[in-house]
Design a protein around this motif. Structure first.
Motif, PDB file in Angstrom:
ATOM      1  N   THR A 283     -10.493 -11.961   6.203  1.00 29.03           N
ATOM      2  CA  THR A 283     -11.641 -12.843   6.253  1.00 29.03           C
ATOM      3  C   THR A 283     -11.252 -14.119   6.993  1.00 29.03           C
ATOM      4  O   THR A 283     -10.298 -14.783   6.629  1.00 29.03           O
ATOM      5  N   THR A 284     -11.998 -14.417   8.024  1.00 26.84           N
ATOM      6  CA  THR A 284     -11.700 -15.619   8.799  1.00 26.84           C
ATOM      7  C   THR A 284     -12.824 -16.622   8.599  1.00 26.84           C
ATOM      8  O   THR A 284     -13.988 -16.267   8.430  1.00 26.84           O
ATOM      9  N   HIS A 285     -12.450 -17.848   8.610  1.00 25.83           N
ATOM     10  CA  HIS A 285     -13.408 -18.926   8.490  1.00 25.83           C
ATOM     11  C   HIS A 285     -13.371 -19.733   9.781  1.00 25.83           C
ATOM     12  O   HIS A 285     -12.309 -20.130  10.242  1.00 25.83           O
TER      13      HIS A 285
ATOM     14  N   ILE B 260       0.833  -1.195   0.000  1.00 25.81           N
ATOM     15  CA  ILE B 260       0.000   0.000   0.000  1.00 25.81           C
ATOM     16  C   ILE B 260       0.875   1.255   0.000  1.00 25.81           C
ATOM     17  O   ILE B 260       0.595   2.227  -0.710  1.00 25.81           O
ATOM     18  N   GLY B 261       1.958   1.236   0.767  1.00 23.19           N
ATOM     19  CA  GLY B 261       2.831   2.400   0.838  1.00 23.19           C
ATOM     20  C   GLY B 261       3.473   2.731  -0.499  1.00 23.19           C
ATOM     21  O   GLY B 261       3.536   3.902  -0.900  1.00 23.19           O
TER      22      GLY B 261
ATOM     23  N   ALA C  54      -3.398  -4.495  -3.654  1.00 23.23           N
ATOM     24  CA  ALA C  54      -2.963  -4.603  -2.261  1.00 23.23           C
ATOM     25  C   ALA C  54      -4.160  -4.605  -1.314  1.00 23.23           C
ATOM     26  O   ALA C  54      -4.201  -5.381  -0.348  1.00 23.23           O
ATOM     27  N   LEU C  55      -5.152  -3.762  -1.580  1.00 18.50           N
ATOM     28  CA  LEU C  55      -6.345  -3.734  -0.728  1.00 18.50           C
ATOM     29  C   LEU C  55      -7.167  -5.007  -0.886  1.00 18.50           C
ATOM     30  O   LEU C  55      -7.746  -5.505   0.093  1.00 18.50           O
ATOM     31  N   MET C  56      -7.203  -5.558  -2.084  1.00 17.74           N
ATOM     32  CA  MET C  56      -7.935  -6.802  -2.296  1.00 17.74           C
ATOM     33  C   MET C  56      -7.298  -7.942  -1.500  1.00 17.74           C
ATOM     34  O   MET C  56      -7.983  -8.700  -0.823  1.00 17.74           O
TER      35      MET C  56
END
Length: 69
Positions: free
Chosen positions: A56-58, A3-4, A47-49
């Motif tokens: 996301t945790t399962h 991101i940076g 990067a955000l994707m």
């Protein structure tokens, strides 16, 4: 690319595209700025994707029942 680095490319590209009026022989700095801004925007989206996918945790629940006859 993180991101940076994406934000850095966007900033440098914006400066070159909109803030620099100098000319170099054979190089159009405005086009270079737009290319850097495009690369930064694509890098930021990717990067955000990936950052969103990692958050996301399962959760799996395993239930065991002992049945006694």
């Amino acid at each position: 690319m993180g991101i940076g680095m994406s934000v850095f490319l966007l900033a440098v590209g914006g400066i070159l595209a909109f803030g620099v009026s100098d000319r170099l022989s054979g190089v159009d700095l405005t086009v270079v700025g737009y290319v850097l801004m495009g690369a930064g925007a694509i890098g930021l989206a990717v990067a955000l994707m990936f950052a969103n996918q990692r958050r996301t945790t399962h959760t799996a629940v395993h239930e065991r029942r002992d049945i006694h006859d």
